[in-house]
Design an enzyme around this catalytic site. Structure first.
Site, PDB file in Angstrom:
ATOM      1  N   ASP A  66     -13.360  -0.587  10.658  1.00 18.82           N
ATOM      2  CA  ASP A  66     -12.003  -0.179  11.040  1.00 18.82           C
ATOM      3  C   ASP A  66     -12.086   0.932  12.075  1.00 18.82           C
ATOM      4  O   ASP A  66     -13.018   1.714  12.089  1.00 18.82           O
ATOM      5  CB  ASP A  66     -11.231   0.374   9.838  1.00 18.82           C
ATOM      6  CG  ASP A  66     -11.264  -0.575   8.667  1.00 18.82           C
ATOM      7  OD1 ASP A  66     -11.248  -1.782   8.920  1.00 18.82           O
ATOM      8  OD2 ASP A  66     -11.330  -0.103   7.532  1.00 18.82           O
ATOM      9  N   ASP A  72      -8.412  10.948   9.810  1.00 19.23           N
ATOM     10  CA  ASP A  72      -9.342  10.430   8.798  1.00 19.23           C
ATOM     11  C   ASP A  72     -10.550  11.336   8.728  1.00 19.23           C
ATOM     12  O   ASP A  72     -11.043  11.669   7.657  1.00 19.23           O
ATOM     13  CB  ASP A  72      -9.905   9.056   9.180  1.00 19.23           C
ATOM     14  CG  ASP A  72      -8.910   7.949   9.091  1.00 19.23           C
ATOM     15  OD1 ASP A  72      -7.869   8.061   9.734  1.00 19.23           O
ATOM     16  OD2 ASP A  72      -9.198   6.961   8.402  1.00 19.23           O
ATOM     17  N   GLU A  95     -15.270   6.571   1.944  1.00 20.79           N
ATOM     18  CA  GLU A  95     -15.010   5.368   2.743  1.00 20.79           C
ATOM     19  C   GLU A  95     -15.452   5.570   4.193  1.00 20.79           C
ATOM     20  O   GLU A  95     -15.838   4.621   4.862  1.00 20.79           O
ATOM     21  CB  GLU A  95     -13.502   5.091   2.686  1.00 20.79           C
ATOM     22  CG  GLU A  95     -13.061   3.867   3.414  1.00 20.79           C
ATOM     23  CD  GLU A  95     -11.558   3.879   3.612  1.00 20.79           C
ATOM     24  OE1 GLU A  95     -10.863   3.411   2.714  1.00 20.79           O
ATOM     25  OE2 GLU A  95     -11.094   4.355   4.660  1.00 20.79           O
ATOM     26  N   GLU A  96     -15.411   6.806   4.676  1.00 19.96           N
ATOM     27  CA  GLU A  96     -15.744   7.075   6.072  1.00 19.96           C
ATOM     28  C   GLU A  96     -17.223   7.372   6.309  1.00 19.96           C
ATOM     29  O   GLU A  96     -17.603   7.697   7.436  1.00 19.96           O
ATOM     30  CB  GLU A  96     -14.897   8.243   6.603  1.00 19.96           C
ATOM     31  CG  GLU A  96     -13.398   7.979   6.572  1.00 19.96           C
ATOM     32  CD  GLU A  96     -12.974   6.762   7.397  1.00 19.96           C
ATOM     33  OE1 GLU A  96     -13.755   6.285   8.247  1.00 19.96           O
ATOM     34  OE2 GLU A  96     -11.866   6.258   7.158  1.00 19.96           O
ATOM     35  N   ASP A 118     -11.327   7.878  -0.685  1.00 19.54           N
ATOM     36  CA  ASP A 118     -10.764   7.367   0.565  1.00 19.54           C
ATOM     37  C   ASP A 118      -9.969   8.546   1.117  1.00 19.54           C
ATOM     38  O   ASP A 118      -8.897   8.860   0.604  1.00 19.54           O
ATOM     39  CB  ASP A 118      -9.854   6.166   0.265  1.00 19.54           C
ATOM     40  CG  ASP A 118      -9.148   5.639   1.508  1.00 19.54           C
ATOM     41  OD1 ASP A 118      -9.281   6.252   2.586  1.00 19.54           O
ATOM     42  OD2 ASP A 118      -8.441   4.610   1.379  1.00 19.54           O
ATOM     43  N   LEU A 120      -8.256   9.282   3.817  1.00 22.30           N
ATOM     44  CA  LEU A 120      -6.908   9.022   4.314  1.00 22.30           C
ATOM     45  C   LEU A 120      -6.652   7.522   4.229  1.00 22.30           C
ATOM     46  O   LEU A 120      -7.301   6.734   4.919  1.00 22.30           O
ATOM     47  CB  LEU A 120      -6.761   9.519   5.752  1.00 22.30           C
ATOM     48  CG  LEU A 120      -5.414  10.147   6.076  1.00 22.30           C
ATOM     49  CD1 LEU A 120      -5.057  11.265   5.111  1.00 22.30           C
ATOM     50  CD2 LEU A 120      -5.405  10.684   7.485  1.00 22.30           C
ATOM     51  N   ASP A 121      -5.754   7.175   3.352  1.00 23.44           N
ATOM     52  CA  ASP A 121      -5.424   5.769   3.141  1.00 23.44           C
ATOM     53  C   ASP A 121      -4.151   5.434   3.907  1.00 23.44           C
ATOM     54  O   ASP A 121      -3.182   6.196   3.854  1.00 23.44           O
ATOM     55  CB  ASP A 121      -5.217   5.528   1.638  1.00 23.44           C
ATOM     56  CG  ASP A 121      -4.710   4.145   1.358  1.00 23.44           C
ATOM     57  OD1 ASP A 121      -5.462   3.178   1.600  1.00 23.44           O
ATOM     58  OD2 ASP A 121      -3.554   4.005   0.912  1.00 23.44           O
ATOM     59  N   GLU A 277     -10.845   2.420  -3.427  1.00 18.71           N
ATOM     60  CA  GLU A 277      -9.416   2.117  -3.516  1.00 18.71           C
ATOM     61  C   GLU A 277      -9.051   1.384  -4.819  1.00 18.71           C
ATOM     62  O   GLU A 277      -8.220   1.863  -5.591  1.00 18.71           O
ATOM     63  CB  GLU A 277      -8.990   1.281  -2.300  1.00 18.71           C
ATOM     64  CG  GLU A 277      -9.036   2.074  -0.989  1.00 18.71           C
ATOM     65  CD  GLU A 277      -8.997   1.224   0.278  1.00 18.71           C
ATOM     66  OE1 GLU A 277      -9.635   0.152   0.302  1.00 18.71           O
ATOM     67  OE2 GLU A 277      -8.336   1.632   1.251  1.00 18.71           O
TER      68      GLU A 277
HETATM   69  P1  AHG Z   1      -7.356   2.603   5.152  1.00 14.60           P
HETATM   70  O1  AHG Z   1      -6.346   3.242   6.040  1.00 14.60           O
HETATM   71  O2  AHG Z   1      -7.994   3.574   4.186  1.00 14.60           O
HETATM   72  O3  AHG Z   1      -8.380   1.780   5.899  1.00 14.60           O
HETATM   73  O4  AHG Z   1      -6.606   1.602   4.150  1.00 14.60           O
HETATM   74  C1  AHG Z   1      -5.673   0.701   4.663  1.00 14.60           C
HETATM   75  C2  AHG Z   1      -5.467  -0.330   3.625  1.00 14.60           C
HETATM   76  C3  AHG Z   1      -4.378  -0.035   2.613  1.00 14.60           C
HETATM   77  O5  AHG Z   1      -3.893   1.237   2.573  1.00 14.60           O
HETATM   78  C4  AHG Z   1      -3.289  -1.005   2.955  1.00 14.60           C
HETATM   79  O6  AHG Z   1      -2.672  -1.470   1.804  1.00 14.60           O
HETATM   80  C5  AHG Z   1      -3.987  -2.094   3.703  1.00 14.60           C
HETATM   81  O7  AHG Z   1      -5.111  -1.528   4.282  1.00 14.60           O
HETATM   82  C6  AHG Z   1      -3.136  -2.711   4.776  1.00 14.60           C
HETATM   83  O8  AHG Z   1      -3.844  -3.739   5.347  1.00 14.60           O
HETATM   84  P2  AHG Z   1      -3.134  -4.871   6.236  1.00 14.60           P
HETATM   85  O9  AHG Z   1      -2.650  -4.191   7.461  1.00 14.60           O
HETATM   86  O10 AHG Z   1      -4.211  -5.882   6.475  1.00 14.60           O
HETATM   87  O11 AHG Z   1      -2.009  -5.435   5.411  1.00 14.60           O
HETATM   88 MN    MN Z   2      -7.507   2.956   2.236  1.00  9.38          MN
HETATM   89 MN    MN Z   3      -9.048   5.392   4.674  1.00  8.26          MN
END
Ligand code: AHG
Ligand code: MN
Ligand code: MN
Length: 338
Positions: A66, A72, A95-96, A118, A120-121, A277
């Site tokens: 990602d 983050d 996670e990072e 995690d 920053l989610d 998560e």
């Molecule tokens: P993060 O920002 O820690 O990578 O997590 C994002 C996750 C979660 O928070 C969210 O429900 C999901 O990714 C959204 O994913 P989509 O955009 O694929 O739906």
């Molecule tokens: Mn997350």
């Molecule tokens: Mn995150």
């Protein structure tokens, strides 16, 4: 002063809780307080994100590919800093970060807890002022306390969790956590800089009026999941999806509902990470009376992780709705309906 109206701060609550466990040594108490401090620091930065040049993509990818946002990294660094200085934590996984970090013992003290988080989610939401969160999970180390922590300390099934929580940086900042005897929520009062007990013994409704899934991926889901989603729609349930798991779960915890992140063609194992998560969220939701399973209908907390950045599918939320989803998929598979 009416005692029922007296403000109870997070620190006070944690200490009171500790006295309920006769053999508690105070280490977990210290650790939870340190996480509370880190949450306040992250909150300060999240709140002023629009004012300073901290927004935007940092230009690197994390270990699951990602794009990493600057915040983050800030949140990641602050949590690591607080936990390293805590004296109660012997290892961190984030996670990072590609790999876990052992924390050498401070003086002669042997810390016994590892923390996974995690930082920053929902980070893709930062730039557009949509709420984000932090998720954390705490386990007791299983390796020999004389040496550094090992991978097995971090790859424990969710059933072994000692504590888990999340912070939602939303219209207000709320920290929700459990140590396995109920779930409590604390709202940050910015005027005094304290998390104050605001949601005592949270219980998730048996069902709710919303389902929560990225319906844009509908055609990429397996047929039984598509049919279950059709069924939710047939029931006239509303659809809510923020795209920050913490925020979506926070709503479900109070209003009921079901959150789904099934496997798609792009994410054959699901997208969400088991140890950072799914496990902590499953623990919190179960402690509030809810349920959490994966799309193979297995309880999330029973799954033993084999890798730090392992992914999992998830269906989590109100107990009756998760049961219904499970029964629906089982029936569908048994009769091979179309
Ligand atoms: P993060 O920002 O820690 O990578 O997590 C994002 C996750 C979660 O928070 C969210 O429900 C999901 O990714 C959204 O994913 P989509 O955009 O694929 O739906
Ligand atoms: Mn997350
Ligand atoms: Mn995150």
């Amino acid at each position: 002063m009416n005692i029922a109206n007296r403000i109870v701060t997070l620190d006070e609550f944690i200490i009171r809780k500790e006295s309920e466990f006769p053999f508690a040594s105070g280490e977990l108490t210290g650790l939870l307080r340190d996480i509370g401090v880190a949450a306040k620091i992250v909150n300060r930065e999240v709140n002023k994100a629009g004012l300073v040049n901290i927004l935007g993509v940092a230009g690197v990818e994390n270990s699951t590919g990602d794009t990493v946002q600057k915040l983050d990294m800030f949140a990641n660094e602050k949590l690591i800093e607080c936990l390293k200085n805590s004296g109660e934590c012997c290892g961190i996984a984030s996670e990072e970060l590609e790999d876990f970090i052992p924390i050498p013992a401070v003086a002669t003290k042997e810390a016994k807890y590892v923390v996974l988080f995690d930082p920053l989610d929902g980070s893709s939401n930062i730039d557009v002022n949509v709420s984000v969160g932090t998720i954390f999970a705490i386990y007791r180390r299983v390796s020999d306390s004389k040496g550094d922590v090992t991978l097995e300390d971090f790859l424990q099934a969710g059933t072994e969790l000692v504590a888990a929580g999340y912070v939602s940086y939303g219209t207000s900042t709320i920290l929700v956590y459990t140590t396995g005897s109920g779930v409590n929520g604390f709202t940050l009062d910015p005027s005094i800089g304290e998390f104050c007990l605001s949601h005592r013994d949270i219980k998730i409704p048996a069902r709710g009026n919303y389902y929560c899934v990225n319906q844009g991926y509908y055609l990429k889901f397996d047929i039984e999941m598509r049919r279950y989603i059709d069924y939710c729609s047939d029931l006239n349930l509303g659809l809510r999806y923020i795209g920050s798991m913490v925020s979506d779960i926070h709503r479900i915890l109070f209003q009921g509902g079901i959150f789904l992140y099934p496997n798609t063609r792009k994410y054959p194992q699901g997208k969400l990470r088991l140890v950072y998560e799914c496990n902590p969220i499953a623990f919190i939701v179960e402690q509030a009376g809810g349920k959490a399973i994966d799309c193979q209908l297995r309880r999330i907390l029973d799954q033993k992780p084999t890798q730090l950045h392992q992914k999992s599918t998830i269906a989590v939320g109100s107990p009756d709705m998760v049961d219904e989803m499970k029964a629906f998929v089982e029936r569908y598979a048994a009769h091979n309906l179309s």
